[in-house]
Design a protein around this motif. Sequence first.
Motif, PDB file in Angstrom:
ATOM      1  N   LYS A  77      63.352  64.186   0.798  1.00 41.01           N
ATOM      2  CA  LYS A  77      64.740  63.809   0.525  1.00 41.01           C
ATOM      3  C   LYS A  77      65.531  63.761   1.828  1.00 41.01           C
ATOM      4  CE  LYS A  77      64.867  65.903  -4.094  1.00 41.01           C
ATOM      5  NZ  LYS A  77      65.504  66.931  -4.944  1.00 41.01           N
ATOM      6  N   PRO A  78      65.772  62.548   2.352  1.00 44.44           N
ATOM      7  CA  PRO A  78      65.301  61.254   1.864  1.00 44.44           C
ATOM      8  C   PRO A  78      63.808  61.058   2.135  1.00 44.44           C
ATOM      9  CG  PRO A  78      66.456  60.962   3.925  1.00 44.44           C
ATOM     10  CD  PRO A  78      66.608  62.406   3.559  1.00 44.44           C
ATOM     11  N   LEU A  79      63.237  60.054   1.486  1.00 43.46           N
ATOM     12  CA  LEU A  79      61.811  59.786   1.577  1.00 43.46           C
ATOM     13  C   LEU A  79      61.511  59.047   2.877  1.00 43.46           C
ATOM     14  CD1 LEU A  79      59.257  60.187  -0.172  1.00 43.46           C
ATOM     15  CD2 LEU A  79      59.702  57.923  -1.159  1.00 43.46           C
ATOM     16  N   PHE A  80      60.739  59.697   3.759  1.00 40.33           N
ATOM     17  CA  PHE A  80      60.395  59.101   5.051  1.00 40.33           C
ATOM     18  C   PHE A  80      58.891  58.957   5.187  1.00 40.33           C
ATOM     19  CE2 PHE A  80      64.683  60.288   6.418  1.00 40.33           C
ATOM     20  CZ  PHE A  80      65.008  59.228   7.268  1.00 40.33           C
ATOM     21  N   THR A  81      58.486  57.916   5.912  1.00 35.96           N
ATOM     22  CA  THR A  81      57.082  57.689   6.214  1.00 35.96           C
ATOM     23  C   THR A  81      56.950  57.297   7.684  1.00 35.96           C
ATOM     24  OG1 THR A  81      55.084  56.502   5.500  1.00 35.96           O
ATOM     25  CG2 THR A  81      57.134  55.232   5.558  1.00 35.96           C
ATOM     26  N   LEU A  82      55.788  56.794   8.088  1.00 34.03           N
ATOM     27  CA  LEU A  82      55.550  56.365   9.460  1.00 34.03           C
ATOM     28  C   LEU A  82      54.961  54.959   9.445  1.00 34.03           C
ATOM     29  CD1 LEU A  82      53.915  59.675  10.764  1.00 34.03           C
ATOM     30  CD2 LEU A  82      56.212  58.842  11.317  1.00 34.03           C
ATOM     31  N   ASN A  83      55.308  54.152  10.452  1.00 34.93           N
ATOM     32  CA  ASN A  83      54.790  52.783  10.465  1.00 34.93           C
ATOM     33  C   ASN A  83      53.509  52.677  11.289  1.00 34.93           C
ATOM     34  OD1 ASN A  83      55.527  52.739  13.178  1.00 34.93           O
ATOM     35  ND2 ASN A  83      56.915  51.010  13.001  1.00 34.93           N
ATOM     36  N   GLY A  84      53.044  51.467  11.504  1.00 33.67           N
ATOM     37  CA  GLY A  84      51.775  51.251  12.187  1.00 33.67           C
ATOM     38  C   GLY A  84      51.787  51.574  13.664  1.00 33.67           C
ATOM     39  N   ALA A  85      52.975  51.731  14.259  1.00 29.84           N
ATOM     40  CA  ALA A  85      53.050  52.041  15.687  1.00 29.84           C
ATOM     41  C   ALA A  85      52.867  53.518  15.967  1.00 29.84           C
ATOM     42  CB  ALA A  85      54.389  51.572  16.256  1.00 29.84           C
ATOM     43  N   HIS A  86      52.918  54.345  14.921  1.00 30.20           N
ATOM     44  CA  HIS A  86      52.780  55.785  15.122  1.00 30.20           C
ATOM     45  C   HIS A  86      51.316  56.174  15.212  1.00 30.20           C
ATOM     46  CE1 HIS A  86      53.102  60.126  14.427  1.00 30.20           C
ATOM     47  NE2 HIS A  86      54.358  60.005  14.827  1.00 30.20           N
TER      48      HIS A  86
END
Length: 296
Positions: free
Chosen positions: A186-195
């Motif tokens: 909360k809030p919902l976080f993720t990681l993209n392809g650069a990580h």
Amino acid sequence: MRAIGHLLLVAPLALGAGAEAGAAPVTVQDDAGHRVTLARPAQRVVATAPHITELLFAAGGGERVVGAMNYSDYPEAARRIPVIGSNAQIDMERLLALRPDLLVVWQSGNTERQLAQLKSLGIPIFYSEPKKLDDVATSLTRLGQLLGTDTVAQAAARDYRQKIARLSAAYAQRAPVRVFYQIWEKPLFTLNGAHIASDAMRVCGGSNVFAGLKVTAPSVSTEAVLQENPEAIIGGGQHDGQAGITLWRTYKGLQAVQRDNLFTLDGELLVRATPRIADGVATLCDRLEEARRRRP
């Protein structure tokens, strides 16, 4: 401020001159593409991120780290290093009092204001931003050059690369598993392809369902996750009473839920770009292999 920084820089270099007599200048390229030149190995280093502190220890320079950021907790000796601030605020007076001759900073983890302040001090800066697993090894060797601890750093880099190579040989060609990596609820976080976490998934034969997003740590909606319908969901431990990845159990139509592929991993082992990430990759590979075995 620049004059003060210059005077404080000269003192530690002079102190180290006797021990490093005859040492040749060293130049390396940092992760921002800048050339960093030191007249002799760094003796007093400040690290502005936990992963940097850990890299410096792994490269053989732990005893030379005189200042670090909060949450610099590995190895155990790192907990005893004076804290000079957080990613929100650096205490510049405390930093200058430590008389550093090298600053190793996190390019995307420190604010633009902080970076501007640090550059104004006139102290050599090495920007650290490992985005691929092999960047950990190159970080070790380059820091080893700046510290004059090449032998230790190169040995650590070889050991790390061997671990990653063994995992890649075992898993990279396995049937792909579509993964949602949750770093916060909360809030919902993720990681993209650069990580670097996405590179860890690749080694394990996994694919990040949100790899194509432009922001490194983007906020996503519950609906977006449901639409992607990942086969596995990976997350760290629960924080501050939050449900963590268990929140998804109420979504019975989600493939990851149907196959019981909600996996909790030590987040630091996948998001901190240090040699310990090899252990995180090994655990991740095991979990994705479990997901494959649960296919109908």
